[in-house]
Scaffold this motif. Structure first.
Motif, PDB file in Angstrom:
ATOM      1  N   ALA A  10       1.087  -0.891  -0.161  1.00 29.93           N
ATOM      2  CA  ALA A  10       0.394  -0.081  -0.097  1.00 29.93           C
ATOM      3  C   ALA A  10       1.144   0.674  -0.292  1.00 29.93           C
ATOM      4  CB  ALA A  10      -1.302   0.356   1.366  1.00 29.93           C
ATOM      5  N   ALA A  11       1.907   1.084   0.333  1.00 30.89           N
ATOM      6  CA  ALA A  11       3.053   2.666   0.246  1.00 30.89           C
ATOM      7  C   ALA A  11       3.210   3.191  -0.805  1.00 30.89           C
ATOM      8  CB  ALA A  11       3.918   2.286   0.863  1.00 30.89           C
ATOM      9  N   THR A  12       3.371   1.975  -2.189  1.00 28.76           N
ATOM     10  CA  THR A  12       3.243   2.152  -3.477  1.00 28.76           C
ATOM     11  C   THR A  12       2.082   2.546  -3.679  1.00 28.76           C
ATOM     12  OG1 THR A  12       5.114   0.890  -3.766  1.00 28.76           O
ATOM     13  CG2 THR A  12       3.694   1.595  -5.248  1.00 28.76           C
ATOM     14  N   ALA A  13       0.984   2.204  -3.819  1.00 27.14           N
ATOM     15  CA  ALA A  13      -0.369   2.325  -4.298  1.00 27.14           C
ATOM     16  C   ALA A  13      -1.726   1.440  -3.181  1.00 27.14           C
ATOM     17  CB  ALA A  13      -0.682   2.075  -5.799  1.00 27.14           C
ATOM     18  N   ALA A  14      -2.422   1.848  -2.343  1.00 25.95           N
ATOM     19  CA  ALA A  14      -3.444   1.290  -1.727  1.00 25.95           C
ATOM     20  C   ALA A  14      -4.419   0.952  -2.643  1.00 25.95           C
ATOM     21  CB  ALA A  14      -3.758   2.217  -0.569  1.00 25.95           C
ATOM     22  N   PRO A  15      -5.828   0.057  -2.301  1.00 25.67           N
ATOM     23  CA  PRO A  15      -6.417  -0.237  -3.113  1.00 25.67           C
ATOM     24  C   PRO A  15      -7.565   0.734  -3.145  1.00 25.67           C
ATOM     25  CG  PRO A  15      -6.363  -1.836  -2.161  1.00 25.67           C
ATOM     26  CD  PRO A  15      -5.146  -1.086  -1.336  1.00 25.67           C
ATOM     27  N   LEU A  16      -8.325   1.344  -4.730  1.00 21.91           N
ATOM     28  CA  LEU A  16      -9.217   1.907  -4.255  1.00 21.91           C
ATOM     29  C   LEU A  16     -10.121   2.315  -3.102  1.00 21.91           C
ATOM     30  CD1 LEU A  16      -9.702   4.626  -6.115  1.00 21.91           C
ATOM     31  CD2 LEU A  16     -11.306   3.168  -7.499  1.00 21.91           C
ATOM     32  N   HIS A  17     -10.749   2.936  -2.763  1.00 22.16           N
ATOM     33  CA  HIS A  17     -11.117   3.032  -1.337  1.00 22.16           C
ATOM     34  C   HIS A  17     -13.051   2.695  -2.145  1.00 22.16           C
ATOM     35  CE1 HIS A  17     -13.833   4.608   2.024  1.00 22.16           C
ATOM     36  NE2 HIS A  17     -13.199   5.207   2.475  1.00 22.16           N
ATOM     37  N   PRO A  18     -13.914   1.782  -1.666  1.00 20.80           N
ATOM     38  CA  PRO A  18     -15.315   2.183  -2.039  1.00 20.80           C
ATOM     39  C   PRO A  18     -15.750   3.529  -2.835  1.00 20.80           C
ATOM     40  CG  PRO A  18     -14.598   0.595  -0.262  1.00 20.80           C
ATOM     41  CD  PRO A  18     -13.545   1.707  -0.421  1.00 20.80           C
ATOM     42  N   VAL A  19     -15.609   4.342  -1.749  1.00 24.72           N
ATOM     43  CA  VAL A  19     -16.551   5.775  -1.369  1.00 24.72           C
ATOM     44  C   VAL A  19     -15.992   6.510  -3.466  1.00 24.72           C
ATOM     45  CG1 VAL A  19     -17.274   8.029  -1.252  1.00 24.72           C
ATOM     46  CG2 VAL A  19     -16.713   6.445   0.245  1.00 24.72           C
ATOM     47  N   ALA A  20     -14.770   6.079  -2.905  1.00 23.13           N
ATOM     48  CA  ALA A  20     -13.998   6.420  -4.338  1.00 23.13           C
ATOM     49  C   ALA A  20     -14.243   6.318  -6.069  1.00 23.13           C
ATOM     50  CB  ALA A  20     -12.054   6.186  -4.295  1.00 23.13           C
ATOM     51  N   ARG A  21     -14.411   5.042  -5.759  1.00 17.31           N
ATOM     52  CA  ARG A  21     -15.202   4.167  -6.396  1.00 17.31           C
ATOM     53  C   ARG A  21     -16.411   5.457  -7.197  1.00 17.31           C
ATOM     54  NH1 ARG A  21     -13.580  -0.414  -8.403  1.00 17.31           N
ATOM     55  NH2 ARG A  21     -12.712  -1.397  -7.380  1.00 17.31           N
ATOM     56  N   GLN A  22     -17.730   5.045  -5.767  1.00 14.50           N
ATOM     57  CA  GLN A  22     -18.545   5.482  -6.305  1.00 14.50           C
ATOM     58  C   GLN A  22     -18.784   6.980  -7.058  1.00 14.50           C
ATOM     59  OE1 GLN A  22     -20.639   5.516  -2.744  1.00 14.50           O
ATOM     60  NE2 GLN A  22     -20.267   3.019  -2.609  1.00 14.50           N
ATOM     61  N   ALA A  23     -17.997   7.892  -6.489  1.00 15.99           N
ATOM     62  CA  ALA A  23     -17.378   9.390  -6.825  1.00 15.99           C
ATOM     63  C   ALA A  23     -16.461   9.120  -8.125  1.00 15.99           C
ATOM     64  CB  ALA A  23     -16.728   9.918  -5.822  1.00 15.99           C
ATOM     65  N   LEU A  24     -16.097   8.494  -8.564  1.00 16.53           N
ATOM     66  CA  LEU A  24     -15.193   8.827 -10.084  1.00 16.53           C
ATOM     67  C   LEU A  24     -16.967   8.208 -10.546  1.00 16.53           C
ATOM     68  CD1 LEU A  24     -12.409   9.081 -11.420  1.00 16.53           C
ATOM     69  CD2 LEU A  24     -12.177   5.908 -11.348  1.00 16.53           C
ATOM     70  N   LEU A  25     -17.202   6.687 -10.849  1.00 14.19           N
ATOM     71  CA  LEU A  25     -18.141   6.891 -11.320  1.00 14.19           C
ATOM     72  C   LEU A  25     -19.497   6.792 -11.843  1.00 14.19           C
ATOM     73  CD1 LEU A  25     -19.245   2.781 -10.789  1.00 14.19           C
ATOM     74  CD2 LEU A  25     -17.120   4.104 -13.087  1.00 14.19           C
ATOM     75  N   ALA A  26     -20.126   8.276 -11.054  1.00 17.29           N
ATOM     76  CA  ALA A  26     -20.512   9.557 -11.540  1.00 17.29           C
ATOM     77  C   ALA A  26     -20.156  10.193 -11.461  1.00 17.29           C
ATOM     78  CB  ALA A  26     -21.128   9.984  -9.441  1.00 17.29           C
ATOM     79  N   ALA A  27     -18.401  10.947 -11.036  1.00 14.12           N
ATOM     80  CA  ALA A  27     -18.090  12.258 -11.836  1.00 14.12           C
ATOM     81  C   ALA A  27     -17.834  11.882 -13.654  1.00 14.12           C
ATOM     82  CB  ALA A  27     -17.116  12.808 -11.113  1.00 14.12           C
ATOM     83  N   PHE A  28     -17.763  10.753 -13.908  1.00 16.12           N
ATOM     84  CA  PHE A  28     -17.498   9.951 -15.272  1.00 16.12           C
ATOM     85  C   PHE A  28     -18.643  10.657 -16.032  1.00 16.12           C
ATOM     86  CE2 PHE A  28     -13.989   6.978 -14.055  1.00 16.12           C
ATOM     87  CZ  PHE A  28     -13.657   7.495 -15.431  1.00 16.12           C
ATOM     88  N   ASP A  29     -19.671  10.851 -15.598  1.00 19.16           N
ATOM     89  CA  ASP A  29     -21.079  10.750 -16.103  1.00 19.16           C
ATOM     90  C   ASP A  29     -21.407  11.910 -16.173  1.00 19.16           C
ATOM     91  OD1 ASP A  29     -21.659   8.369 -16.896  1.00 19.16           O
ATOM     92  OD2 ASP A  29     -22.634   7.995 -14.712  1.00 19.16           O
ATOM     93  N   ASP A  30     -20.490  12.806 -15.030  1.00 22.03           N
ATOM     94  CA  ASP A  30     -21.833  14.423 -14.114  1.00 22.03           C
ATOM     95  C   ASP A  30     -20.145  15.308 -14.518  1.00 22.03           C
ATOM     96  OD1 ASP A  30     -23.430  16.382 -14.217  1.00 22.03           O
ATOM     97  OD2 ASP A  30     -23.194  16.421 -12.012  1.00 22.03           O
TER      98      ASP A  30
END
Length: 383
Positions: A10-30
């Motif tokens: 995780a010091a390199t890259a942490a797994p995507l937070h579930p909240v981030a996944r939801q925000a990312l998908l919504a922001a792709f649309d908006d």
């Protein structure tokens, strides 16, 4: 093997937070339109950008207009270091930094030196902690334009005395840039700094988002050629959906930051203690107390580091070497070298919010056999 893979990098890259996944998908649309335009779709994108900046600022305890989004953490470091040096060139041409900075800082220092400036590296002790006496001497010298200090070592986890270093810089009239890539989203960063950098993929945001914070009153100029669309900040168009997701992940993580830090700190303590007790000829490095909650590094004598990482990968464990960020130099880790500790068979284990105690226990159960097998292949028997 049948057991599920265990991600411990995780010091390199942490797994995507579930909240981030939801925000990312919504922001792709908006949020795909250009936020600098005036029509309604762009005004909506601008609202998303402003909200993301405000969320990051609130979490970090700064003003929204002090936050600059960049393409990644490395870009944030380069912009912060070179931009501060450019703005303060009349104050001098000396850059002061610790000996254990991330390679992004060191490469920026190389660029500064190649352009006619100079850089001073301040040593650390065997635990990786900054020598404050040498730091004060370096910062108070004539012609210092900027000081840079990592908040906590990305390789061994040792927390640096940021507050003390900042007070020294303030007394000398020298701005301090703190590279907080491993700290933001995990532990509070001590106050007193003038500039701060961070990387979203370290706290569970998507890759491709960095943060540069420049406090009001700090002289800074963009080191890049002019870009009218960027308003003098980071050049080019932002990945707005990723920025929105990064802000969402940071805010979500802040809600339980203390509890999660305590949980990971205990798991890392278990790793530090068990590895030292079960693997012969091993050195667990870094400060055992003043450290990041999620990261531990150890070195195994008589074992090739790359072979050890591959062997662990075959067992389903994704770990890293503490020197991974400088692997292109074909040199041992400059951090471990500066500390004067063992660098053979180096392994960095770093946890994230989804890491379980069972996964840690499985890693600890299998590690001694993996190390013993590699030593046997090399003709070395454990003592």
């Amino acid at each position: 093997m049948n057991a599920p893979a265990v991600y411990l990098d995780a010091a390199t890259a942490a797994p995507l937070h579930p909240v981030a996944r939801q925000a990312l998908l919504a922001a792709f649309d908006d949020g795909w339109a250009d936020p600098s335009k005036l029509y309604s779709r762009s005004r909506r994108a601008r609202q998303l950008l402003d909200a993301a900046r405000a969320a990051v600022a609130e979490t970090l305890g700064v003003r929204a207009d002090e936050v600059i989004f960049t393409a990644n953490g490395t870009t944030a470091v380069h912009a912060g270091v070179l931009g501060a040096l450019t703005a303060r060139r009349r104050s001098g041409g000396v850059l002061v930094h610790s000996a254990i900075e991330h390679s992004a800082v060191l490469h920026a220092a190389d660029r500064h030196v190649a352009a006619g400036g100079s850089a001073v590296s301040v040593p650390v002790d065997r635990l990786g902690r900054l020598d404050l006496t040498r730091w004060e001497s370096a910062v108070r010298a004539p012609g210092v334009a900027l000081a840079v200090l990592i908040s906590a070592s990305h390789e061994v986890g040792t927390a640096q005395p940021v507050a003390e270093a900042a007070r020294i810089c303030a007394a000398a009239g020298v701005p301090l840039l703190v590279d907080a890539a491993q700290s933001v989203g995990r532990t509070p960063v001590a106050p007193g700094w003038s500039l701060l950098t961070a990387s979203a993929r370290k706290w569970g945001g998507p890759p491709g988002v960095g943060i540069l914070v420049v406090r009001k009153g700090t002289r800074w100029e963009s080191p890049y050629p002019a870009d009218d669309a960027a308003a003098g900040h980071s050049p080019g168009a932002l990945n707005l959906p990723a920025v929105v997701a990064a802000a969402a992940a940071l805010r979500a993580g802040a809600a339980d930051i203390d509890a999660e830090a305590a949980r990971q700190y205990a798991l890392v303590e278990r790793i530090r203690t068990t590895v030292a007790a079960t693997v012969p000829d091993v050195e667990v490095v870094g400060d055992p107390v003043r450290r990041l909650p999620h990261l531990v590094t150890f070195s195994c004598l008589y074992v090739d580091g790359e072979a050890l990482l591959h062997a662990l990968d075959r067992r389903g464990f994704a770990v890293s070497s503490g020197s991974s960020c400088t692997s292109s130099t074909l040199r041992p880790s400059h951090v471990l070298e500066a500390m004067g500790v063992l660098s053979h068979g180096n392994v960095r284990v770093s946890l994230h919010r989804e890491t379980t105690a069972a996964e840690v226990d499985r890693f600890l159960a299998e590690l001694p056999g993996v190390v013993a097998g590699l030593r046997a292949e090399a003709g070395v028997l454990d003592l």
